[in-house]
Scaffold this motif. Structure first.
Motif, mmCIF file in Angstrom:
data_model
loop_
_atom_site.group_PDB
_atom_site.id
_atom_site.type_symbol
_atom_site.label_atom_id
_atom_site.label_comp_id
_atom_site.label_asym_id
_atom_site.label_seq_id
_atom_site.Cartn_x
_atom_site.Cartn_y
_atom_site.Cartn_z
ATOM 1 N N GLU A 256 -4.082 7.807 -4.755
ATOM 2 C CA GLU A 256 -3.714 9.074 -5.374
ATOM 3 C C GLU A 256 -4.985 9.906 -5.474
ATOM 4 N N ALA A 257 -5.188 10.776 -4.514
ATOM 5 C CA ALA A 257 -6.446 11.515 -4.447
ATOM 6 C C ALA A 257 -6.168 12.988 -4.198
ATOM 7 N N GLU A 258 -6.110 13.764 -5.288
ATOM 8 C CA GLU A 258 -5.865 15.189 -5.136
ATOM 9 C C GLU A 258 -7.123 15.884 -4.633
ATOM 10 N N LEU B 102 0.822 -1.203 0.000
ATOM 11 C CA LEU B 102 0.000 0.000 0.000
ATOM 12 C C LEU B 102 0.858 1.255 0.000
ATOM 13 N N GLY B 103 0.607 2.121 -0.980
ATOM 14 C CA GLY B 103 1.327 3.380 -1.087
ATOM 15 C C GLY B 103 0.377 4.549 -1.233
ATOM 16 N N MET B 104 0.945 5.743 -1.132
ATOM 17 C CA MET B 104 0.184 6.967 -1.344
ATOM 18 C C MET B 104 0.935 7.873 -2.296
ATOM 19 N N SER B 105 0.220 8.845 -2.803
ATOM 20 C CA SER B 105 0.837 9.928 -3.572
ATOM 21 C C SER B 105 0.847 11.180 -2.711
ATOM 22 N N PRO B 106 1.912 11.968 -2.761
ATOM 23 C CA PRO B 106 1.957 13.203 -1.963
ATOM 24 C C PRO B 106 1.004 14.270 -2.457
ATOM 25 N N ILE B 107 0.268 13.981 -3.533
ATOM 26 C CA ILE B 107 -0.662 14.968 -4.082
ATOM 27 C C ILE B 107 -1.771 15.311 -3.088
ATOM 28 N N ALA B 108 -1.984 14.441 -2.069
ATOM 29 C CA ALA B 108 -2.951 14.769 -1.022
ATOM 30 C C ALA B 108 -2.455 15.907 -0.141
ATOM 31 N N TRP B 109 -1.116 16.071 -0.070
ATOM 32 C CA TRP B 109 -0.513 17.115 0.760
ATOM 33 C C TRP B 109 -0.121 18.344 -0.059
ATOM 34 N N SER C 238 -2.510 22.961 -1.339
ATOM 35 C CA SER C 238 -1.332 22.340 -0.735
ATOM 36 C C SER C 238 -1.211 22.757 0.719
ATOM 37 N N GLU C 239 -0.786 21.793 1.547
ATOM 38 C CA GLU C 239 -0.462 22.094 2.928
ATOM 39 C C GLU C 239 0.997 22.517 3.024
ATOM 40 N N ASP C 240 1.302 23.363 3.954
ATOM 41 C CA ASP C 240 2.686 23.788 4.173
ATOM 42 C C ASP C 240 3.365 22.804 5.119
ATOM 43 N N VAL C 241 3.575 21.576 4.605
ATOM 44 C CA VAL C 241 4.231 20.544 5.407
ATOM 45 C C VAL C 241 5.480 20.074 4.660
ATOM 46 N N SER C 242 6.451 19.629 5.417
ATOM 47 C CA SER C 242 7.702 19.143 4.842
ATOM 48 C C SER C 242 7.521 17.750 4.263
ATOM 49 N N LEU C 243 8.479 17.335 3.479
ATOM 50 C CA LEU C 243 8.506 15.961 2.985
ATOM 51 C C LEU C 243 8.496 14.986 4.151
ATOM 52 N N GLU C 244 9.326 15.273 5.151
ATOM 53 C CA GLU C 244 9.421 14.368 6.290
ATOM 54 C C GLU C 244 8.078 14.215 7.013
ATOM 55 N N GLU C 245 7.334 15.319 7.154
ATOM 56 C CA GLU C 245 6.034 15.246 7.825
ATOM 57 C C GLU C 245 5.010 14.509 6.965
ATOM 58 N N CYS C 246 5.062 14.730 5.662
ATOM 59 C CA CYS C 246 4.194 14.001 4.736
ATOM 60 C C CYS C 246 4.417 12.491 4.871
#
Length: 305
Positions: free
Chosen positions: A265-267, A5-12, A21-29
């Motif tokens: 993958e859910a934008e 199971l994976g995700m796309s960062p497009i949710a963040w 877009s949220e103002d979150v870092s890669l690490e927090e994502c």
């Protein structure tokens, strides 16, 4: 059978609509998605392109890079141009042991242009589609020869959007270009997801479990509203929060022996649909339907072998 199971960062962070877009870092994502139970993440704009930088981040988060989008232009541009652009990505993905590169055709596409209504999407003639499919096959074979397979992403507002277009592309292309099945994009385009699996299961090597809100899609004025308008209005969501029957979709994939990644993958607007909450909803639903279909869901995250 095993599933990952994976995700796309497009949710963040949305690459096309930066305001979503949220103002979150890669690490927090990565932390949020891993806490929800996901062991993989596809690449987004905040990922480093140097494996020496990326690998420690993935290792610390206990997450595998499970794919990433390449903006291909083979419908218009030369093979050599695309080979030159994708080579650094091939090198990076090999270094971090990613399973594939997602090929998305952006040539002639209106997917990133909010001024272009959905009804104005590009269409290829039969001869153009045949030639395009052959080029993609050759390109896919070359990438695989470099050590990194592709996965072809049919997509709203692009040259291969509808089910008939996908069927024609698949008929004229070869096994050298595997298929990414995206349930949400196919449903948005009016296609039958189960029928597409029946026809093309032998070529599917990657799956995006994108759900849709059909009430939003049905309300669109396609002569006036764009793909990005649809995204902003909430056309897409995670499994368990939308209109698609992922129990039936996953069961059909299991019937054909699909073994691999299922990527959410859910934008969406993270202000209206908090990414962590949506990740938790999606993971819960996927665990339910995957277990019912007989899958064993792998829990190991970061891996290099």
């Amino acid at each position: 059978m095993k599933a990952r199971l994976g995700m796309s960062p497009i949710a963040w962070w949305n690459d096309d609509l930066v305001e979503l877009s949220e103002d979150v870092s890669l690490e927090e994502c990565l932390r949020q998605s891993r806490s929800a139970g996901f062991t993989g993440m596809e690449m987004g704009r905040r990922f480093p392109r140097d494996p020496e930088i990326m690998l420690p981040i993935l290792r610390e988060a206990d997450v595998t890079l499970c794919g990433g989008w390449f903006s291909g232009t083979l419908v218009d541009e030369e093979m050599a141009v695309n080979k030159d652009r994708i080579q650094p990505m091939i090198d990076l993905f090999k270094a971090v042991n990613a399973p594939c590169i997602v090929y998305g055709e952006v040539g002639r596409s209106i997917q990133g242009d909010r001024s272009k209504p959905l009804a104005t999407k590009p269409k290829l003639s039969d001869d153009e589609m045949k030639a395009y499919a052959r080029r993609l096959t050759e390109f896919g074979e070359w990438c695989a020869g470099q050590g990194m397979p592709l996965s072809y992403h049919h997509h709203m507002a692009a040259v291969v959007e509808t089910e008939p277009e996908l069927d024609t592309f698949m008929r004229h292309s070869g096994s050298g270009i595997p298929l990414l099945l995206d349930a949400g994009h196919l449903a948005f385009a009016g296609g039958d997801v189960l029928r597409a699996i029946d026809k093309h299961h032998a070529r599917i090597n990657h799956v995006h479990v994108k759900d849709v809100r059909m009430d939003v899609i049905r309300s669109l004025d396609r002569s006036r509203q764009s793909f990005l308008d649809a995204v902003a209005l909430g056309a897409f969501t995670v499994p368990g929060d939308g209109s698609l029957d992922f129990g039936a979709i996953v069961k059909r994939l299991a019937d054909y022996g699909y073994d691999g990644w299922f990527v959410v993958e859910a934008e969406q607007d993270p202000g209206r649909s908090p990414p962590l909450k949506m990740a938790q909803i999606g993971h819960k639903e996927l665990m339910r339907v995957l277990t019912e279909a007989g899958y064993t869901v792998e829990t190991q995250g970061f891996r290099l072998a």
